[in-house]
Scaffold this motif. Structure first.
Motif, PDB file in Angstrom:
ATOM      1  N   LYS A   1       0.841  -1.197   0.000  1.00  0.00           N
ATOM      2  CA  LYS A   1       0.000   0.000   0.000  1.00  0.00           C
ATOM      3  C   LYS A   1       0.877   1.247   0.000  1.00  0.00           C
ATOM      4  N   ALA A   2       0.289   2.319  -0.466  1.00  0.00           N
ATOM      5  CA  ALA A   2       0.972   3.613  -0.479  1.00  0.00           C
ATOM      6  C   ALA A   2       2.341   3.511  -1.139  1.00  0.00           C
ATOM      7  N   GLN A   3       2.378   2.923  -2.335  1.00  0.00           N
ATOM      8  CA  GLN A   3       3.635   2.748  -3.027  1.00  0.00           C
ATOM      9  C   GLN A   3       4.279   4.105  -3.336  1.00  0.00           C
ATOM     10  N   GLU A   4       5.584   4.159  -3.173  1.00  0.00           N
ATOM     11  CA  GLU A   4       6.310   5.374  -3.465  1.00  0.00           C
ATOM     12  C   GLU A   4       7.001   5.288  -4.823  1.00  0.00           C
ATOM     13  N   LYS A   5       7.387   4.078  -5.223  1.00  0.00           N
ATOM     14  CA  LYS A   5       8.092   3.911  -6.482  1.00  0.00           C
ATOM     15  C   LYS A   5       7.459   2.780  -7.275  1.00  0.00           C
ATOM     16  N   PHE A   6       7.428   2.980  -8.584  1.00  0.00           N
ATOM     17  CA  PHE A   6       6.788   2.007  -9.463  1.00  0.00           C
ATOM     18  C   PHE A   6       7.565   1.955 -10.769  1.00  0.00           C
ATOM     19  N   SER A   7       7.743   0.751 -11.336  1.00  0.00           N
ATOM     20  CA  SER A   7       8.415   0.643 -12.624  1.00  0.00           C
ATOM     21  C   SER A   7       7.885  -0.554 -13.394  1.00  0.00           C
ATOM     22  N   VAL A   8       7.923  -0.419 -14.714  1.00  0.00           N
ATOM     23  CA  VAL A   8       7.560  -1.503 -15.628  1.00  0.00           C
ATOM     24  C   VAL A   8       8.653  -1.582 -16.682  1.00  0.00           C
ATOM     25  N   ASN A   9       9.102  -2.794 -16.985  1.00  0.00           N
ATOM     26  CA  ASN A   9      10.119  -2.934 -18.025  1.00  0.00           C
ATOM     27  C   ASN A   9       9.809  -4.126 -18.907  1.00  0.00           C
ATOM     28  N   ALA A  10      10.180  -4.013 -20.172  1.00  0.00           N
ATOM     29  CA  ALA A  10      10.017  -5.094 -21.136  1.00  0.00           C
ATOM     30  C   ALA A  10      11.324  -5.242 -21.900  1.00  0.00           C
ATOM     31  N   ASN A  11      11.737  -6.499 -22.156  1.00  0.00           N
ATOM     32  CA  ASN A  11      13.025  -6.743 -22.782  1.00  0.00           C
ATOM     33  C   ASN A  11      12.937  -7.852 -23.830  1.00  0.00           C
TER      34      ASN A  11
ATOM     35  N   SER B   1      10.699 -10.816 -22.012  1.00  0.00           N
ATOM     36  CA  SER B   1      10.369 -10.751 -20.585  1.00  0.00           C
ATOM     37  C   SER B   1       9.726  -9.423 -20.256  1.00  0.00           C
ATOM     38  N   ILE B   2       8.948  -9.428 -19.190  1.00  0.00           N
ATOM     39  CA  ILE B   2       8.317  -8.210 -18.684  1.00  0.00           C
ATOM     40  C   ILE B   2       8.303  -8.277 -17.165  1.00  0.00           C
ATOM     41  N   GLY B   3       8.533  -7.145 -16.520  1.00  0.00           N
ATOM     42  CA  GLY B   3       8.543  -7.092 -15.064  1.00  0.00           C
ATOM     43  C   GLY B   3       7.822  -5.860 -14.553  1.00  0.00           C
ATOM     44  N   ILE B   4       7.158  -6.005 -13.420  1.00  0.00           N
ATOM     45  CA  ILE B   4       6.464  -4.903 -12.757  1.00  0.00           C
ATOM     46  C   ILE B   4       6.941  -4.851 -11.310  1.00  0.00           C
TER      47      ILE B   4
ATOM     48  N   ILE C   1       8.666 -21.334 -20.048  1.00  0.00           N
ATOM     49  CA  ILE C   1       8.114 -20.159 -19.369  1.00  0.00           C
ATOM     50  C   ILE C   1       8.584 -20.106 -17.920  1.00  0.00           C
ATOM     51  N   GLU C   2       8.867 -18.899 -17.456  1.00  0.00           N
ATOM     52  CA  GLU C   2       9.225 -18.687 -16.049  1.00  0.00           C
ATOM     53  C   GLU C   2       8.376 -17.556 -15.483  1.00  0.00           C
ATOM     54  N   LEU C   3       7.771 -17.799 -14.319  1.00  0.00           N
ATOM     55  CA  LEU C   3       7.043 -16.784 -13.570  1.00  0.00           C
ATOM     56  C   LEU C   3       7.696 -16.676 -12.195  1.00  0.00           C
ATOM     57  N   LYS C   4       7.944 -15.468 -11.749  1.00  0.00           N
ATOM     58  CA  LYS C   4       8.506 -15.341 -10.403  1.00  0.00           C
ATOM     59  C   LYS C   4       8.036 -14.057  -9.734  1.00  0.00           C
TER      60      LYS C   4
ATOM     61  N   THR D   1       8.570  -7.491  -6.896  1.00  0.00           N
ATOM     62  CA  THR D   1       8.721  -7.524  -8.346  1.00  0.00           C
ATOM     63  C   THR D   1       8.102  -8.802  -8.898  1.00  0.00           C
ATOM     64  N   VAL D   2       7.208  -8.655  -9.851  1.00  0.00           N
ATOM     65  CA  VAL D   2       6.618  -9.791 -10.565  1.00  0.00           C
ATOM     66  C   VAL D   2       7.211  -9.813 -11.964  1.00  0.00           C
ATOM     67  N   GLU D   3       7.732 -10.975 -12.395  1.00  0.00           N
ATOM     68  CA  GLU D   3       8.362 -11.082 -13.705  1.00  0.00           C
ATOM     69  C   GLU D   3       7.829 -12.287 -14.475  1.00  0.00           C
ATOM     70  N   TYR D   4       7.727 -12.093 -15.784  1.00  0.00           N
ATOM     71  CA  TYR D   4       7.332 -13.167 -16.702  1.00  0.00           C
ATOM     72  C   TYR D   4       8.350 -13.216 -17.826  1.00  0.00           C
ATOM     73  N   SER D   5       8.823 -14.420 -18.164  1.00  0.00           N
ATOM     74  CA  SER D   5       9.731 -14.557 -19.299  1.00  0.00           C
ATOM     75  C   SER D   5       9.346 -15.769 -20.125  1.00  0.00           C
ATOM     76  N   ASN D   6       9.569 -15.653 -21.418  1.00  0.00           N
ATOM     77  CA  ASN D   6       9.229 -16.705 -22.370  1.00  0.00           C
ATOM     78  C   ASN D   6      10.461 -16.967 -23.231  1.00  0.00           C
ATOM     79  N   LEU D   7      11.005 -18.173 -23.124  1.00  0.00           N
ATOM     80  CA  LEU D   7      12.188 -18.564 -23.884  1.00  0.00           C
ATOM     81  C   LEU D   7      11.780 -19.461 -25.043  1.00  0.00           C
ATOM     82  N   LYS D   8      12.116 -19.040 -26.253  1.00  0.00           N
ATOM     83  CA  LYS D   8      11.854 -19.857 -27.432  1.00  0.00           C
ATOM     84  C   LYS D   8      13.177 -20.370 -27.988  1.00  0.00           C
ATOM     85  N   VAL D   9      13.204 -21.651 -28.318  1.00  0.00           N
ATOM     86  CA  VAL D   9      14.422 -22.316 -28.761  1.00  0.00           C
ATOM     87  C   VAL D   9      14.212 -22.818 -30.185  1.00  0.00           C
ATOM     88  N   ASN D  10      15.095 -22.386 -31.087  1.00  0.00           N
ATOM     89  CA  ASN D  10      15.015 -22.812 -32.487  1.00  0.00           C
ATOM     90  C   ASN D  10      16.227 -23.682 -32.814  1.00  0.00           C
TER      91      ASN D  10
END
Length: 278
Positions: A19-29, A44-47, A87-90, A62-71
């Motif tokens: 509650k009452a968050q002071e800092k917030f960030s979202v990133n995508a890579n 990947s994306i993280g909040i 897939i990784e969720l953490k 921090t909640v993160e989602y990543s998707n690894l594709k292998v060719n």
């Protein structure tokens, strides 16, 4: 469906309670890493939210989602070509407490690593405990222990780093698993040279009968040059170029023994990302 809902609740419980968050960030890579016979592409994306409870205690989630594709190159690994997406969720929850010149840092990271089907057996608890001691105005040392998957499967490892502020524009960190030299010539540009040991694992949907393989394991040592540009008040873009040494991409069993080695060889990496923070 119920399993997915329950696991999702596990990952979001601390995230939603802040509650009452002071800092917030979202990133995508986006990151690509071609090797001789296999190409790895990860999105990947993280909040992240962080806040100070009081002058001595801070928390971050921090909640993160990543998707690894292998060719795979055609004809190189026909038996394993269905192992093409992981897939990784953490959810990483961190709390720090200051005592004079000493800071105690604790993190808990429930993580789900799976191929395509998510189940309770895919959830693993990682985390770390670290003591940070300020030696003088410019130097501090961090010592701790972590349950981490930097070598491709969960295990307890010691962590150590020494951080030194050279001047207002540059800083140095030497340690394990991460080292970094950073420099900023102004408020918009940040440059860094990094070296890190990193890896993860993914539970397979079905055991590979021929060798009792139950997981995919990846690990490497990455040396990279990174550049981040503050393009607007709250928006940042970053670029990353480097090389992965001692690259390992293996199938392992329940006891984390290697049962098949893809012998990928090493490869260069290229990455681009965008971040919003306030």
């Amino acid at each position: 469906m119920k399993i997915r809902l329950l696991i999702g609740s596990l990952f979001l419980i601390s995230f939603l309670n802040m509650k009452a968050q002071e800092k917030f960030s979202v990133n995508a890579n986006l990151k690509t890493e071609p090797t001789d016979k296999i190409d790895f592409n990860e999105t990947s994306i993280g909040i992240s939210f962080s806040t100070a409870i009081n002058s001595k205690n801070k928390i971050k989630n921090t909640v993160e989602y990543s998707n690894l594709k292998v060719n795979y190159d055609a004809g190189s690994f026909e038996v394993f070509e269905n192992l093409d997406q992981f897939i990784e969720l953490k959810n990483k929850f961190e709390i720090s407490h200051e005592i004079s010149n000493t800071k105690l840092n604790l993190s808990l990271t429930p993580t789900a690593n799976f191929q395509k089907t998510l189940d309770f057996s895919d959830v693993t608890l990682l985390g770390s405990f670290e003591i940070s001691q300020q030696l003088n105005l410019n130097t501090n040392i961090n010592v701790g222990v972590a349950r981490t998957a930097v070598f491709g499967y969960p295990q307890f490892l010691p962590t150590l780093s020494v951080q030194y502020k050279v001047n207002d524009k540059s800083a140095l960190m030497i340690g394990f698993p991460d080292s970094k030299i950073s420099y900023s010539n102004n408020i918009r540009n940040a440059f860094s040279l990094t070296n890190s040991f990193n890896g993860t694992f993914y539970n397979l949907d079905h055991t590979l009968i021929a060798n009792n393989g139950t997981k995919i394991s990846t690990s490497q040592m990455t040396s990279a040059f990174e550049y981040e540009r503050n393009v607007d008040k709250n928006w940042f873009i970053n670029f990353k170029a480097g090389y992965d040494f001692n690259k390992k991409y293996n199938i392992i069993d329940n006891d984390n023994h290697k049962v098949y080695d893809f012998n990928t060889g090493n490869g260069y990496i290229l990455g681009i990302g965008i971040k919003y923070k306030q």
